[in-house]
Design an enzyme around this catalytic site. Structure first.
Site, PDB file in Angstrom:
ATOM      1  N   ASP A  22       0.821  -1.214   0.000  1.00 51.44           N
ATOM      2  CA  ASP A  22       0.000   0.000   0.000  1.00 51.44           C
ATOM      3  C   ASP A  22       0.856   1.266   0.000  1.00 51.44           C
ATOM      4  O   ASP A  22       1.967   1.281   0.529  1.00 51.44           O
ATOM      5  CB  ASP A  22      -0.917  -0.014   1.237  1.00 51.44           C
ATOM      6  N   ASN A  70     -10.934  -2.950  -4.971  1.00 46.82           N
ATOM      7  CA  ASN A  70     -10.177  -1.993  -5.781  1.00 46.82           C
ATOM      8  C   ASN A  70     -10.823  -1.704  -7.141  1.00 46.82           C
ATOM      9  O   ASN A  70     -10.415  -0.763  -7.839  1.00 46.82           O
ATOM     10  CB  ASN A  70      -8.721  -2.447  -5.970  1.00 46.82           C
TER      11      ASN A  70
HETATM   12  C1  IPE Z   1      -5.225  -2.690   0.228  1.00 44.72           C
HETATM   13  O1  IPE Z   1      -4.964  -1.365  -0.080  1.00 44.72           O
HETATM   14  C2  IPE Z   1      -5.307  -3.505  -1.023  1.00 44.72           C
HETATM   15  C3  IPE Z   1      -4.040  -3.738  -1.695  1.00 44.72           C
HETATM   16  C4  IPE Z   1      -2.870  -3.361  -1.265  1.00 44.72           C
HETATM   17  C5  IPE Z   1      -4.133  -4.475  -2.919  1.00 44.72           C
HETATM   18  P1  IPE Z   1      -6.140  -0.298  -0.240  1.00 44.72           P
HETATM   19  O2  IPE Z   1      -5.495   1.001  -0.517  1.00 44.72           O
HETATM   20  O3  IPE Z   1      -7.134  -0.782  -1.224  1.00 44.72           O
HETATM   21  O4  IPE Z   1      -6.806  -0.343   1.208  1.00 44.72           O
HETATM   22  P2  IPE Z   1      -7.694   0.714   1.962  1.00 44.72           P
HETATM   23  O5  IPE Z   1      -8.742   1.178   0.990  1.00 44.72           O
HETATM   24  O6  IPE Z   1      -6.781   1.829   2.371  1.00 44.72           O
HETATM   25  O7  IPE Z   1      -8.232  -0.019   3.128  1.00 44.72           O
HETATM   26  C1  IPE Z   2      -1.649   0.127  -3.235  1.00 44.31           C
HETATM   27  O1  IPE Z   2      -1.415   1.490  -3.327  1.00 44.31           O
HETATM   28  C2  IPE Z   2      -1.960  -0.515  -4.563  1.00 44.31           C
HETATM   29  C3  IPE Z   2      -3.318  -1.020  -4.691  1.00 44.31           C
HETATM   30  C4  IPE Z   2      -4.250  -0.979  -3.784  1.00 44.31           C
HETATM   31  C5  IPE Z   2      -3.663  -1.626  -5.976  1.00 44.31           C
HETATM   32  P1  IPE Z   2      -2.608   2.529  -3.345  1.00 44.31           P
HETATM   33  O2  IPE Z   2      -2.945   2.802  -4.765  1.00 44.31           O
HETATM   34  O3  IPE Z   2      -3.727   2.096  -2.491  1.00 44.31           O
HETATM   35  O4  IPE Z   2      -1.887   3.791  -2.720  1.00 44.31           O
HETATM   36  P2  IPE Z   2      -2.542   4.868  -1.775  1.00 44.31           P
HETATM   37  O5  IPE Z   2      -3.088   4.130  -0.602  1.00 44.31           O
HETATM   38  O6  IPE Z   2      -3.596   5.544  -2.579  1.00 44.31           O
HETATM   39  O7  IPE Z   2      -1.398   5.759  -1.423  1.00 44.31           O
HETATM   40 MG    MG Z   3      -4.130   2.397  -0.520  1.00 43.30          MG
END
Ligand code: IPE
Ligand code: IPE
Ligand code: MG
Length: 245
Positions: A22, A70
């Site tokens: 993340d 997602n």
């Molecule tokens: C968790 O990250 C899912 C992945 C890393 C694939 P998210 O960015 O989707 O999680 P939330 O929305 O902050 O809980």
């Molecule tokens: C994790 O990074 C990747 C996925 C969830 C696919 P994010 O895209 O959630 O990054 P932030 O949380 O917006 O910084």
């Molecule tokens: Mg995220």
């Protein structure tokens, strides 16, 4: 302490480590870049940490790449993530052709419904090509949701019960584990979440019931082997009781 290959030595090593990758979006935003650049940088970190886990001798690693939630993101971002995933799989195939593979067995966990046929082909092909590799099993959680996984298992068990193949008395925790994507694998001993969030976001919900959790403020694209070492040092000092004394 380090070993002959200059790798750190740990008194206990988790058998299975999960990574919630993340912080890609925030990493890009901080640099004034589009979110897709964050995912690209995150994909590099994924390769680096996967190989490092193999070097350390960890048996199973699971990387959370895309959750069932997602899909709520803009289509262009979803497409960019899927494209990066395809690039990685093509790279794995090229390496095998050039005999430069790293002994990594790939496995995909998550719902195949929703994934494009092209990607599904690449997934099946790389799983097949790497099925006898034994250095490490690398699970990629794609279109994965822990609750969805449990609900799907319950559905299969209910169907078998209806057909008389299973009787309700036989349903226990071991049976449910058998119907999860991670069937046959040890539960994660350690789950690592970078990016300053303190939640597991539907990752390995059943399997993670007794996992040790380790959080870090580092955004995933900046996550290093040294950060992983820190988590492993913390794990060395955890006292896992599993409800006992
Ligand atoms: C968790 O990250 C899912 C992945 C890393 C694939 P998210 O960015 O989707 O999680 P939330 O929305 O902050 O809980
Ligand atoms: C994790 O990074 C990747 C996925 C969830 C696919 P994010 O895209 O959630 O990054 P932030 O949380 O917006 O910084
Ligand atoms: Mg995220």
């Amino acid at each position: 302490m380090t070993d002959n290959n200059n790798l750190p030595v740990f008194s206990v090593l988790p058998k299975h480590v999960g990574f919630i990758m993340d912080g890609n979006g925030r990493w890009a935003k901080n640099k004034g870049l589009p979110r897709s650049e964050g995912h690209k940088a995150g994909a590099k970190t994924f390769r680096k940490i996967g190989e490092y886990a193999a070097d350390l001798g960890i048996e199973v690693v699971t990387f959370y790449a895309f959750s069932t939630e997602n899909w709520k993101r803009p289509e262009a971002e979803v497409n960019a993530i899927m494209e990066l995933f395809g690039d990685y799989l093509n790279e794995v195939i090229d390496r095998i052709r050039e005999n430069e593979e790293k002994g990594i067995r790939l496995k995909f966990i998550g719902d195949r419904k929703g994934i494009s046929p092209e990607l599904l082909n690449l997934m099946d092909y790389t799983e097949m090509l790497t099925k006898n590799k034994s250095r490490i099993t690398l699970n990629i959680a794609i279109n994965y949701g822990g609750r969805h996984e449990i609900a799907s298992a319950v559905k299969v068990i209910a169907e078998k019960t209806e057909k008389g193949e299973i009787s309700p008395e036989d349903i226990d925790e071991n049976m449910i584990s058998e119907y999860l994507y991670t069937k046959g694998q040890p539960d994660p001993d350690l789950i690592i979440r970078p990016s300053g969030e303190f939640r597991t976001s539907n990752f390995l919900t059943w399997q993670g019931a007794y996992s040790e959790l380790w959080f870090s403020d580092v955004l995933w694209p900046d996550f290093t082997e040294e950060n992983f070492n820190e988590a492993l040092r913390a794990y060395e000092n955890r006292n896992r009781r599993f409800g006992g004394v």
